[in-house]
Design an enzyme around this catalytic site. Structure first.
Site, PDB file in Angstrom:
ATOM      1  N   LYS A  50     -16.568  19.409  -1.492  1.00 50.53           N
ATOM      2  CA  LYS A  50     -16.439  18.484  -2.288  1.00 50.53           C
ATOM      3  C   LYS A  50     -17.697  17.630  -2.629  1.00 50.53           C
ATOM      4  O   LYS A  50     -17.925  16.791  -2.093  1.00 50.53           O
ATOM      5  CB  LYS A  50     -15.347  17.439  -1.508  1.00 50.53           C
ATOM      6  CG  LYS A  50     -15.022  16.216  -2.380  1.00 50.53           C
ATOM      7  CD  LYS A  50     -13.577  15.394  -1.959  1.00 50.53           C
ATOM      8  CE  LYS A  50     -13.802  13.991  -2.668  1.00 50.53           C
ATOM      9  NZ  LYS A  50     -12.423  13.578  -2.249  1.00 50.53           N
ATOM     10  N   LYS A  66     -10.397  15.536   5.688  1.00 46.41           N
ATOM     11  CA  LYS A  66     -11.671  15.227   4.782  1.00 46.41           C
ATOM     12  C   LYS A  66     -12.712  14.530   5.757  1.00 46.41           C
ATOM     13  O   LYS A  66     -12.386  13.572   6.487  1.00 46.41           O
ATOM     14  CB  LYS A  66     -11.269  14.411   3.813  1.00 46.41           C
ATOM     15  CG  LYS A  66     -12.724  14.027   3.044  1.00 46.41           C
ATOM     16  CD  LYS A  66     -12.150  13.029   1.832  1.00 46.41           C
ATOM     17  CE  LYS A  66     -12.848  11.710   1.994  1.00 46.41           C
ATOM     18  NZ  LYS A  66     -12.657  10.615   0.953  1.00 46.41           N
ATOM     19  N   ARG A  91       0.672  -1.261  -0.039  1.00 46.64           N
ATOM     20  CA  ARG A  91      -0.124  -0.124   0.029  1.00 46.64           C
ATOM     21  C   ARG A  91       0.792   1.326  -0.018  1.00 46.64           C
ATOM     22  O   ARG A  91       0.403   2.138  -0.727  1.00 46.64           O
ATOM     23  CB  ARG A  91      -0.828   0.246   0.946  1.00 46.64           C
ATOM     24  CG  ARG A  91      -2.044  -0.984   1.070  1.00 46.64           C
ATOM     25  CD  ARG A  91      -3.072  -1.006   2.286  1.00 46.64           C
ATOM     26  NE  ARG A  91      -2.563  -1.268   3.623  1.00 46.64           N
ATOM     27  CZ  ARG A  91      -2.815  -2.185   4.233  1.00 46.64           C
ATOM     28  NH1 ARG A  91      -3.208  -3.345   3.559  1.00 46.64           N
ATOM     29  NH2 ARG A  91      -2.259  -2.593   5.465  1.00 46.64           N
TER      30      ARG A  91
END
Ligand code: 13P
Length: 335
Positions: A217, A134, A44
């Protein structure tokens, strides 16, 4: 508070956008499984580090949204990941919600969790170098949904989150995502997206969030992915602009769209048309996950040691989207 406005504007300046690399370990495992790469912490990191050190980062990517695992990892050159991102000229950010769970009272819908202990986690992320955050709320369109309950409760959570984030001197990305899944029309998407966004701003204002220090967003206004309706790109741009013009207060400095399951080219083309027709005061850019990474991930999976080749694929997508964020993209540039 003008410091937050500066951060938001810097992230989105000159057609720059955001790389959403904040897939949870579960989601990243699905992505890696799909290309037959084992989902280990090393793999990852390897894929993400390849993107974060690509040459397009400094010209195109104003911010990177990280996941908890990644923000605490160290690069192959022994750099902390937020430092690697800052040094290349971008801004590190962090996903702080803990995922969408079943909404009590309306079990077919979701409520995003993560408010408990958030203030303490934010302080830790700030120390690690995050400048923005976020939180994503999700809404499904069906005959009866999204319900008032889901619209209200997700807006409330997004506002409480944003207020805490600004208290910690970071810019909250406010992400209310009306999903593309379903057979709904573009008109349904327009109406529901407008309602969802308006409710978010009611709550943000109630919670005294400085609207100059956030980034919105949203999804674009699209017909559902199982709908028979054929809607033109021009219509998508028109409806998306109309929706945002009518539901977003003018203080908001920037809007960065999610890609939401659109193909890479579709997400670029729609963003370009939105910008070619942008008659609002908002900067309109991108905060893409899949639409920035899909081809690069596919290419990388064939030879995970091919760093340069993978970066070339990623650089191309980043450059195409940065052109689209300025309304300067055209199809022939894809070849
Ligand atoms: P997609 O662009 O793949 O929709 O991801 C953006 C994102 O951050 C979703 O929360």
């Amino acid at each position: 508070m003008s410091e937050l406005n500066n951060i938001a504007l810097k992230i989105l300046e000159n057609g720059k956008g955001i790389l959403a690399a904040d897939e949870s370990t579960g989601t990243m495992t699905k992505r890696l499984d799909s290309v037959n790469v084992p989902s280990t912490p090393e793999n990852r990191l390897l894929f993400r580090e390849i993107l974060f050190s690509a040459s397009s980062m400094s010209e195109c990517i104003g911010g990177v949204i990280l996941y908890d695992e990644t923000i605490k990892q160290v690069s192959s050159k022994k750099n902390k990941i937020p430092e690697l991102i800052s040094e290349i000229g971008s801004t590190p950010g962090i996903k702080v919600d803990t995922g969408a769970k079943i909404l009590a009272g309306s079990p077919e819908e979701k409520i995003t969790e993560g408010l408990d202990g958030l203030r303490e986690r934010l302080k830790e992320y700030y120390k690690l170098g995050a400048k923005f955050t976020k939180w994503r709320g999700v809404y499904n369109i069906t005959k009866n949904f999204p319900s008032k309950l889901s619209i209200q409760s997700n807006a409330h959570a997004l506002a409480r989150y944003s207020s805490l984030v600004q208290e910690c001197n970071m810019v909250p990305i406010v992400e209310p995502e009306v999903l593309m899944d379903g057979d709904h029309s573009a008109k349904d998407c327009y109406e529901k997206t407008s309602e969802v966004i308006k409710k978010c701003f009611d709550e943000l204002i109630l919670h005294k969030v400085d609207l100059k220090g956030i980034i919105l967003k949203p999804n674009m206004v699209l017909a559902g992915n199982k709908s028979n309706e054929k809607i033109s790109k021009e219509e998508v741009a028109k409806l998306t602009l109309k929706c945002l013009k009518n539901s977003v207060p003018s203080e908001v400095p920037g809007i960065a769209f999610l890609s939401g399951g659109q193909s890479e080219i579709e997400a670029t083309e729609n963003l370009d048309l939105i910008n070619k027709n942008n008659d609002t005061s908002f900067v309109m850019s991108y905060s893409y996950g899949r639409a920035l990474q899909q081809s690069a991930l596919k290419f990388w999976s064939k030879d995970i040691k091919n760093i340069k080749g993978t970066q070339k694929v990623f650089n191309h997508r980043a450059r195409m989207n940065t052109l689209a964020a300025q309304g300067k993209w055209s199809k022939d540039l894809e070849n």
